[in-house]
Design a protein around this motif. Structure first.
Motif, mmCIF file in Angstrom:
data_model
loop_
_atom_site.group_PDB
_atom_site.id
_atom_site.type_symbol
_atom_site.label_atom_id
_atom_site.label_comp_id
_atom_site.label_asym_id
_atom_site.label_seq_id
_atom_site.Cartn_x
_atom_site.Cartn_y
_atom_site.Cartn_z
ATOM 1 N N THR A 9 0.795 -1.219 0.000
ATOM 2 C CA THR A 9 0.000 0.000 0.000
ATOM 3 C C THR A 9 0.833 1.277 0.000
ATOM 4 O OG1 THR A 9 -1.589 -1.258 1.335
ATOM 5 C CG2 THR A 9 -1.969 1.109 1.128
ATOM 6 N N ILE A 13 0.436 4.667 -2.451
ATOM 7 C CA ILE A 13 0.004 5.973 -1.945
ATOM 8 C C ILE A 13 1.034 7.040 -2.311
ATOM 9 C CG2 ILE A 13 -0.380 7.334 0.153
ATOM 10 C CD1 ILE A 13 -1.587 4.765 1.404
ATOM 11 N N GLU A 16 1.128 7.699 -6.118
ATOM 12 C CA GLU A 16 -0.098 8.333 -6.589
ATOM 13 C C GLU A 16 -0.149 9.797 -6.156
ATOM 14 O OE1 GLU A 16 -4.771 8.658 -6.609
ATOM 15 O OE2 GLU A 16 -3.523 8.712 -4.836
ATOM 16 N N ARG A 17 0.243 10.063 -4.933
ATOM 17 C CA ARG A 17 0.238 11.442 -4.436
ATOM 18 C C ARG A 17 1.218 12.322 -5.204
ATOM 19 N NH1 ARG A 17 -0.178 10.637 2.142
ATOM 20 N NH2 ARG A 17 -2.339 9.962 2.127
ATOM 21 N N PHE A 41 -5.526 0.843 0.536
ATOM 22 C CA PHE A 41 -5.284 2.021 -0.295
ATOM 23 C C PHE A 41 -6.538 2.883 -0.389
ATOM 24 C CE2 PHE A 41 -5.329 4.158 -4.415
ATOM 25 C CZ PHE A 41 -4.129 4.842 -4.383
ATOM 26 N N HIS A 45 -6.849 6.951 2.193
ATOM 27 C CA HIS A 45 -6.729 8.347 1.775
ATOM 28 C C HIS A 45 -7.640 8.612 0.582
ATOM 29 C CE1 HIS A 45 -4.295 6.640 -1.423
ATOM 30 N NE2 HIS A 45 -4.226 7.813 -1.988
ATOM 31 N N THR A 47 -8.441 9.401 -3.027
ATOM 32 C CA THR A 47 -7.645 9.110 -4.203
ATOM 33 C C THR A 47 -8.150 9.888 -5.409
ATOM 34 O OG1 THR A 47 -6.781 7.334 -5.581
ATOM 35 C CG2 THR A 47 -9.016 7.072 -4.821
ATOM 36 N N TYR A 51 -5.448 6.279 -9.994
ATOM 37 C CA TYR A 51 -5.497 4.890 -9.547
ATOM 38 C C TYR A 51 -6.546 4.127 -10.334
ATOM 39 C CZ TYR A 51 -6.505 0.719 -6.911
ATOM 40 O OH TYR A 51 -6.726 -0.593 -6.571
ATOM 41 N N TYR A 146 3.662 11.606 3.216
ATOM 42 C CA TYR A 146 4.353 10.333 3.161
ATOM 43 C C TYR A 146 5.698 10.471 3.854
ATOM 44 C CZ TYR A 146 5.331 5.665 1.566
ATOM 45 O OH TYR A 146 5.579 4.311 1.539
#
Length: 164
Positions: A9, A13, A16-17, A41, A45, A47, A51, A146
């Motif tokens: 995961t 994350i 993607e962020r 995932f 958060h 999204t 994704y 992150y």
């Protein structure tokens, strides 16, 4: 291009962020995630659409474990990490994308899997000419919550030739 990889995961994350899920295609061809990772995932958060575009295109494949989680893995790791290792073994995929130290150690030392982390993905993307710099993606990931230890960031910047 490398062979497929099974991802946990955290790296999903982080990438993607930073708007970098598209790196999966040229680096790995396909990323497989267990349903436990998809659950974490989506619950973990808000999204964006990247994704869902990645899963719709087949770049990210969600796969269900055929067997219940191995008790050894369940006792050592969280559900997502355990499912990543078990799915990689079941599918004959020899590399996993895990950021947590304990998960990487179990995958590597007990199961003989090649382990990569999010920072390694950035370094390989830069070496392949897919991104110009790792600094901006690292900053973006950190700004979006992150956590990456400063020592890892500095080592990666040195390796990428971007150290100050």
């Amino acid at each position: 291009m490398m062979s497929s990889i099974v991802s946990n995961t955290g790296p999903l994350i982080a990438l993607e962020r930073a708007g970098l899920l598209h790196l999966f295609g040229p680096l790995f061809g396909q990323v497989v995630i267990p349903t436990a990772v998809e659950r974490e995932f989506l619950a973990g958060h808000p999204t964006g659409t990247t994704y869902f575009e990645a899963t719709a295109s087949g770049l990210i494949q969600v796969s269900t474990l055929a067997m219940p989680l191995d008790p050894l893995l369940k006792s050592l790791l969280d559900e997502g990490e355990a499912a990543v290792i078990q799915l990689a073994q079941a599918m004959g995929i020899n590399q996993v994308l895990i950021d947590e130290r304990k998960g990487r150690k179990v995958a590597r030392d007990i199961y003989g899997l090649r382990t990569l982390g999010t920072v390694r993905v950035l370094l390989e993307a830069k070496q392949s000419g897919l991104i110009d710099s790792i600094l901006q993606p690292l900053e973006s990931m950190r700004e979006n919550g992150y956590r990456i230890h400063e020592d890892i960031v500095q080592a990666a910047l040195r390796q990428a030739g971007e150290a100050f």
